[in-house]
Design a protein around this motif. Sequence first.
Motif, mmCIF file in Angstrom:
data_model
loop_
_atom_site.group_PDB
_atom_site.id
_atom_site.type_symbol
_atom_site.label_atom_id
_atom_site.label_comp_id
_atom_site.label_asym_id
_atom_site.label_seq_id
_atom_site.Cartn_x
_atom_site.Cartn_y
_atom_site.Cartn_z
ATOM 1 N N PRO A 1 0.776 -1.238 0.000
ATOM 2 C CA PRO A 1 0.000 0.000 0.000
ATOM 3 C C PRO A 1 0.812 1.294 0.000
ATOM 4 O O PRO A 1 0.231 2.361 -0.069
ATOM 5 N N MET A 2 2.151 1.202 0.103
ATOM 6 C CA MET A 2 2.910 2.450 0.261
ATOM 7 C C MET A 2 3.883 2.672 -0.885
ATOM 8 O O MET A 2 4.441 1.738 -1.438
ATOM 9 N N LEU A 3 4.069 3.934 -1.185
ATOM 10 C CA LEU A 3 5.006 4.291 -2.251
ATOM 11 C C LEU A 3 5.622 5.643 -1.932
ATOM 12 O O LEU A 3 5.166 6.345 -1.015
ATOM 13 N N LEU A 4 6.693 5.993 -2.660
ATOM 14 C CA LEU A 4 7.200 7.354 -2.570
ATOM 15 C C LEU A 4 6.279 8.178 -3.452
ATOM 16 O O LEU A 4 6.056 7.817 -4.612
ATOM 17 N N ARG A 5 5.713 9.231 -2.916
ATOM 18 C CA ARG A 5 4.672 9.944 -3.678
ATOM 19 C C ARG A 5 5.220 10.382 -5.039
ATOM 20 O O ARG A 5 6.355 10.841 -5.148
ATOM 21 N N THR A 6 4.381 10.209 -6.047
ATOM 22 C CA THR A 6 4.802 10.534 -7.411
ATOM 23 C C THR A 6 4.468 11.969 -7.767
ATOM 24 O O THR A 6 4.903 12.484 -8.789
ATOM 25 N N HIS A 7 3.655 12.598 -6.933
ATOM 26 C CA HIS A 7 3.294 14.010 -7.115
ATOM 27 C C HIS A 7 2.801 14.538 -5.757
ATOM 28 O O HIS A 7 2.655 13.770 -4.805
ATOM 29 N N THR A 8 2.569 15.846 -5.672
ATOM 30 C CA THR A 8 2.091 16.403 -4.401
ATOM 31 C C THR A 8 0.566 16.389 -4.335
ATOM 32 O O THR A 8 -0.011 16.766 -3.306
ATOM 33 N N SER A 9 -0.106 15.916 -5.390
ATOM 34 C CA SER A 9 -1.579 15.920 -5.402
ATOM 35 C C SER A 9 -2.239 15.134 -4.264
ATOM 36 O O SER A 9 -3.364 15.491 -3.875
ATOM 37 N N PRO A 10 -1.609 14.064 -3.700
ATOM 38 C CA PRO A 10 -2.274 13.400 -2.577
ATOM 39 C C PRO A 10 -2.630 14.358 -1.450
ATOM 40 O O PRO A 10 -3.583 14.124 -0.698
ATOM 41 N N MET A 11 -1.882 15.471 -1.339
ATOM 42 C CA MET A 11 -2.190 16.430 -0.281
ATOM 43 C C MET A 11 -3.533 17.133 -0.503
ATOM 44 O O MET A 11 -4.109 17.687 0.435
ATOM 45 N N GLN A 12 -4.039 17.107 -1.739
ATOM 46 C CA GLN A 12 -5.371 17.697 -1.973
ATOM 47 C C GLN A 12 -6.389 17.027 -1.048
ATOM 48 O O GLN A 12 -7.122 17.692 -0.313
ATOM 49 N N ALA A 13 -6.414 15.682 -1.111
ATOM 50 C CA ALA A 13 -7.402 14.957 -0.311
ATOM 51 C C ALA A 13 -7.119 15.103 1.179
ATOM 52 O O ALA A 13 -8.032 15.299 1.984
ATOM 53 N N ARG A 14 -5.836 15.036 1.563
ATOM 54 C CA ARG A 14 -5.501 15.151 2.989
ATOM 55 C C ARG A 14 -5.947 16.507 3.557
ATOM 56 O O ARG A 14 -6.466 16.584 4.664
#
Length: 332
Positions: A156-169
């Motif tokens: 389930p884990m990866l080095l983030r490929t972009h900063t977009s995951p922070m949108q949802a957070r």
Amino acid sequence: MTALGAISDGAAVEEWRVSWLGRRGQFTGLLRGLSGLDPDLRREVGGRANQAKNTLEEALARRTREIAQAELEASDRLDVTLPGRPIITGRLHPTTQIVREICQAFMAMGFSVVEGPEVELDHYNFEMLNIPSGHPARDMWNSLWVDYVNEAGEQPMLLRTHTSPMQARVMEAQEPPVRVVVPGKCYRYEATDATHEWHFYQVEGLAVAEGITFADLKGTLYEFARRVFGEDRQIRFRCDYFPFVEPGVDMSISNFRDPATGKRPINRDEDWIEIMGAGMVHPKVLAGVGYDPDRYTGFAFGMGPERIGMLKYGIDDIRHFYSNDVRFLRQF
Ligand code: FA5
């Protein structure tokens, strides 16, 4: 010479010099006496005498230095005539400088700055961005997965490929209105070239409220470009696809030849350099974090600060940023 070695103060050294090498000194007298000699003998004796003189002069200079040093050490004084030792100061990495400049431009427009994790969950990096597993758009981001398998047999884990995951957070943690920028490092499993690194920075932007339109997105990005690049660089928007926005665009900055010098800002045979992806936040993304998509709209963007630095400072290869050559780094 032995006498010289025994001398330990400056005045006595001077006496020694006068008595040997001074105009009336013993050695000088000896040299003068040579003129009375037969020419062959004079040449021979003259040569040796000169050697001896050099030796004496060197010994004198050395002893003078030693005595000066010893006197200085004994006296506790500071020799203010010595050249200072240069202090080598560090400086901010060019990426840090550009990231800060970008964030400042957005802060001036009312955005706040937040940061998030570099090791990210698939859930935020993809799922919440409308990219379920098996979605072909996952191929847009070649991922570096963390070597960890959970009980369900998933990785389930990866080095983030972009900063977009922070949108949802960010949206999960607060109610609208939202206006944030997120600087941070990203990683992709890809070959490097002059405009691609396998690790690089992004600055994400997100604004969600009632009544936000595409005109707000364009206006904000024009204002950003004007602040960072000045008035005279041109901007181009084109349609682009990202699963988490609709409509989606990418934005490029002009890299035209200067008519006077024939040179381009970056020495690449391209008129436009892409610096970011952007668009209106997809209703599914809003609904996923519990925002009402009928009430709220928003825009998002993700830009590459290294590319922006390249265009701003005329750096023609992104790999300079992280090759740790101080000759490059000192220029900023
Ligand atoms: C994205 O990563 C999207 N998350 C951007 C986005 C955000 C779109 C929000 C819509 C809404 P993309 O892969 O195109 O998109 O990367 C965005 C920018 O990051 C690029 O324009 C580029 O400036 C920079 N970038 C991407 N990959 C690299 C790389 N390998 N090396 C250096 N910079 C890169």
